[in-house]
Design an enzyme around this catalytic site. Structure first.
Site, PDB file in Angstrom:
ATOM      1  N   SER B 181       0.812  -1.197   0.000  1.00  0.00           N
ATOM      2  CA  SER B 181       0.000   0.000   0.000  1.00  0.00           C
ATOM      3  C   SER B 181       0.838   1.236   0.000  1.00  0.00           C
ATOM      4  O   SER B 181       2.042   1.234   0.038  1.00  0.00           O
ATOM      5  CB  SER B 181      -0.871   0.017   1.217  1.00  0.00           C
ATOM      6  OG  SER B 181      -1.523   1.253   1.229  1.00  0.00           O
ATOM      7  N   ASP B 465      -9.123  -6.549   6.380  1.00  0.00           N
ATOM      8  CA  ASP B 465      -9.197  -5.808   5.123  1.00  0.00           C
ATOM      9  C   ASP B 465     -10.239  -6.450   4.203  1.00  0.00           C
ATOM     10  O   ASP B 465     -10.115  -7.616   3.836  1.00  0.00           O
ATOM     11  CB  ASP B 465      -7.805  -5.854   4.463  1.00  0.00           C
ATOM     12  CG  ASP B 465      -7.762  -5.195   3.104  1.00  0.00           C
ATOM     13  OD1 ASP B 465      -6.795  -5.441   2.367  1.00  0.00           O
ATOM     14  OD2 ASP B 465      -8.698  -4.428   2.769  1.00  0.00           O
ATOM     15  N   HIS B 490      -5.273  -3.686   5.628  1.00  0.00           N
ATOM     16  CA  HIS B 490      -4.733  -3.428   4.302  1.00  0.00           C
ATOM     17  C   HIS B 490      -3.240  -3.098   4.344  1.00  0.00           C
ATOM     18  O   HIS B 490      -2.840  -2.063   4.865  1.00  0.00           O
ATOM     19  CB  HIS B 490      -5.526  -2.270   3.690  1.00  0.00           C
ATOM     20  CG  HIS B 490      -5.519  -2.236   2.206  1.00  0.00           C
ATOM     21  ND1 HIS B 490      -5.904  -3.308   1.433  1.00  0.00           N
ATOM     22  CD2 HIS B 490      -5.179  -1.251   1.329  1.00  0.00           C
ATOM     23  CE1 HIS B 490      -5.805  -2.991   0.154  1.00  0.00           C
ATOM     24  NE2 HIS B 490      -5.371  -1.744   0.068  1.00  0.00           N
TER      25      HIS B 490
END
Lengths: 533, 533
Positions: B181, B465, B490
């Site tokens: 991410s 997530d 996430h």
């Protein structure tokens, strides 16, 4: 005069002095694409046990502009005689030319279809045959030709196969892709006059049937590597996937041709090697060309030595490629082991005979085995037109540098990326991307890469075939196998089985079938286990 | 009013009534791409230990038209503090947004670089940040945006990495790609007014920083699959590669969000589930919207309920995504386990408190943890402009149908490919290719496919997530590993290590490092053996 062609293919193209191009010849002449122009009777379409279909194909898979989604109709042939739903699907990844010729000359698939209950599918390559994205304007310029490249072709196959399986309600069928040759039904040699350009520029073009063999076989291997979710395996026959960048020595192709002849007869090799200088000396004499025109039975008087060189060159290179163990009519009708036959001719002359006499007679085996030809069309007038797709592909991505070494039987020559690029720019208005193929598909240290990824590929190569030197000749893993035959030639395994096939050829096919059966035997239980989870 | 968004992302976009578009709102509104327009201070570029470089990148890798070779400058960042020639190269495959934000928020790579002596390279994704193929006109229309898609991006990475290794004279370095991410530095919620369109149409857009996380992680996995000759392995964190076609149930994303809240507190889940109807009822009353404006402390009076729904919706979905075990500032500053914190707020009210009151307070945790905001910008005027790249990608290839089930805490909704396509055509003038991703990259029966091909991929997923439901959650082979953490969210593994990290997170990172070390330990001897042959 510039000697050995230093470009990728032994299929050389000579630039005709067309009104639409510069009068100074370039690397990539415009061969006669239109068979009718070659004044050869277009061989009637072969009768083959396939039904013809057309698939609405997407023009550009990799951009999303409005015009990218333009549809063109991609032809494909299907034989479902042996198939039932759920059984394997064998897909022949088409290449440059009418797909019927491929189907007619890949008897191997018809031979093995019953055993596997396989559906046979032959997919025509975009920009060839009837599969023209822009109809008659497809070859107009780089604007249209720009869509002709291997990644678009592979995506075509992916979409078509997926759609076909869906429409047949057979999404569980394992797909195996085949890249093999395309036996021509009398290849037509089309020669166009080219003035020499320094540092190599003699090219000779054969009709598209010959080019096809090359592209097709690499496409099958690349397809399995890029689309393993669509094909469970690939048989890539005579696929020179390593003939890019500097993975394979640039001289290896012509060294291999020379080796074929040398192994048949040292004298034969030496005669051919010495013939170029003899030809040059003769052509320099007063009335020299006239004499050559007579010696070579040219239909029209020769204007330059180039076409003679090309005519001989092609005969030797192609004969090496198709040095099959049985009588065959792949590109031209030939006897079994035609290299040996040519060398027998060369050696058979009385000792006083000139090299020119000998090589002409040998090459005539290639062009006139039937003895029906009264004269040979060594030169074509400047009215040839049309661009050949392979020339385009050679000038954009399929860049395979080739040189002729001192050891080869051809005049030495070199390759220059810079000059090559200049010629492509002149001819097509595009710059080649000479290292794109190895970026997109790999090739360098392939044994290292594919050891840890990929699987289920057979690379078969016959060592008579000069293309074999750019192929994978050693096993890479337990499922990426190299099958090499010393006496095999270009895609020999893809020809129909005959009663005269030698034992090594039967064994080669037997092993291929066994390996493919192994992939399929593994697939169905895998599938069952997956469905349970 | 149309309930739950039925489109691919929880990042919804609402169409502003711009002069250049139809006034009837559509599926894909034009969010405010320009942060300045959002009247949020553009967070200053973080100070990060990387040098900035620009690579001359090819516009179109897959056609050979003259304009295909147009060059644009692709930005990339390099940290060579720990590196020496021949040592590994870790490449972060960039995604939508300024590459600096990624680099600033992927502390994991800086944490592990010393151990591997790795070169760190962060490559900006085309059409984002400074890497604009057509400068300020890049988003002008489908003509320019057409070049924005994942295959072009992957080829960008391939070319850049190859070139970089060559220029560093380190062609033997093993490359590992990372898709993780991108921790936002204060994600900005940008909400734009949208009139409802039947059957779902409420979307909310966050700034690009949020979109990035999605695309990046899938790109790393796809890169290893398509370019195994360039990357020896990939760590794909929170990569929903199975969120296409019907591989993953369409309701799973919102079911997962709901499950997070339900597990924190059943009452919390029920309050949120019941709040939508309460809001609708209130908005229907005379002065209802005025009261909502007050309750929600809107900076300007609300004109419709839509923005309130979106505001709440986003808060819940994003909080589920970033339900980290420690205080964090990924998209917005939040405490540890913010879902639990929100539910505590909801449950903490006296029993008479309305659902509306409770959910507002809970969502305020997301938007105003610092308690600095005096009011909330729920609506933006019709002057928002600009197209977001992700919206384009969603409308072309990244088609991920999503629905809200009865069990979710959101109003039920469905997805219609037909309506979706119509909206995309209206907004961008392009038709989506909803099954292209699975044709190009696969996904169906992935365990069957990758068992016999591919290798060296880690798929890590945190079950908090919602994107995890579209990920690979089981090992596929001995070298395609799924690392799943119940409490992870996430890309939690890509955050910098902190002293407060729980044991399971430390263990996750430890395993990742061990597996990557294994790939590298295998690579050098493989290379040595290859060089000997």
């Amino acid at each position: 005069m510039a000697p050995c062609a230093s470009l990728l293919l032994p299929v050389f193209v000579i630039l005709a002095t067309l009104p639409i191009i510069q009068s100074v010849p370039t690397f990539f002449p415009r061969p006669s694409y239109d068979q009718s122009l070659a004044k050869q009777p277009k061989a009637s379409k072969p009768k083959i046990p396939y039904k013809t279909h057309y698939f609405p194909q997407v023009l550009d898979h990799f951009t999303f502009q409005p015009k990218s989604s333009k549809i063109f109709y991609q032809k494909y042939l299907v034989n479902s005689n042996y198939w039932h739903r759920g059984a394997p699907i064998f897909v022949y990844t088409g290449n440059e030319g009418d797909i019927e010729w491929f189907a007619a000359n890949t008897g191997f698939l018809l031979d093995i279809a019953p055993k596997f209950r396989a559906l046979l599918v032959f997919i025509e390559h975009r920009f060839y045959g009837e599969s023209m994205p822009f109809g008659n304007n497809s070859y107009k310029s780089a604007e249209t030709l720009g869509y002709l490249n291997s990644q678009q072709a592979l995506a075509d196959f992916a979409l078509l196969i997926r759609s076909l399986k869906h429409n047949l309600s057979s999404e569980a069928s394992p797909v195996v892709v085949f890249g093999g040759s395309y036996g021509g039904n009398g290849g037509t040699a089309v020669l166009i006059f080219l003035s020499p350009v320094k540092l190599v520029s003699l090219f000779l073009v054969f009709n598209e049937k010959v080019f096809s063999s090359l592209s097709l076989s690499v496409l099958a291997a690349w397809f399995r590597l890029k689309y393993p979710h669509i094909a469970i395996g690939a048989l890539a026959s005579s696929a020179p996937i390593l003939q890019f960048d500097d993975i394979t020595p640039w001289s290896s192709f012509y060294d291999a041709v020379s080796q074929d002849f040398k192994e048949a007869s040292l004298n034969c090799y030496e005669v051919i090697k010495g013939s170029w200088a003899e030809l040059e000396a003769l052509s320099a004499q007063k009335e020299g060309l006239a004499e050559l025109s007579r010696t070579f039975r040219a239909c029209q008087d020769l204007h330059s030595l180039d076409s003679v060189w090309e005519w001989l060159w092609s005969a030797f290179v192609y004969t090496a490629m198709v040095n099959y163990p049985t009588d065959a009519n792949f590109m031209m009708p030939l006897p079994a082991y035609p290299v040996q036959a040519m060398c027998k001719i060369i050696d058979g002359f009385p000792s006083g005979a000139s090299k020119i006499t000998r090589v002409f007679a040998a090459a005539s085996l290639y062009y006139n085995y039937s003895r029906a030809e009264k004269c040979f069309k060594l030169e074509h007038g400047p009215d040839a037109h049309g661009l050949h797709g392979w020339d385009w592909q050679a000038c954009t991505e399929m860049v395979m540098p080739m040189t002729c070494s001192e050891e080869s039987m051809f005049p030495t020559s070199s390759f220059s990326y810079k000059e090559f690029a200049e010629d492509c720019m002149r001819t097509f208005g595009v710059k080649p991307r000479p290292h794109w193929i190895t970026t997109e598909f790999g090739g360098k240290r392939i044994e290292l890469v594919l050891k840890r990824s990929g699987g289920n590929i057979i690379f078969s190569n016959g060592m008579q075939d000069p293309w074999s030197r750019g192929g994978v000749l050693k096993n890479i893993s337990s499922s990426i196998i190299a099958l090499v035959t010393e006496k095999g030639a270009h895609h020999v395994d893809f020809r129909s089985a005959t009663k005269d096939d030698p034992e090594w050829l039967k064994e080669l096919r037997r092993q291929e079938v066994e390996i493919i059966q192994g992939w399929i035997n593994q697939y169905y239980p895998d599938l069952k286990r997956t469905n349970k989870e």
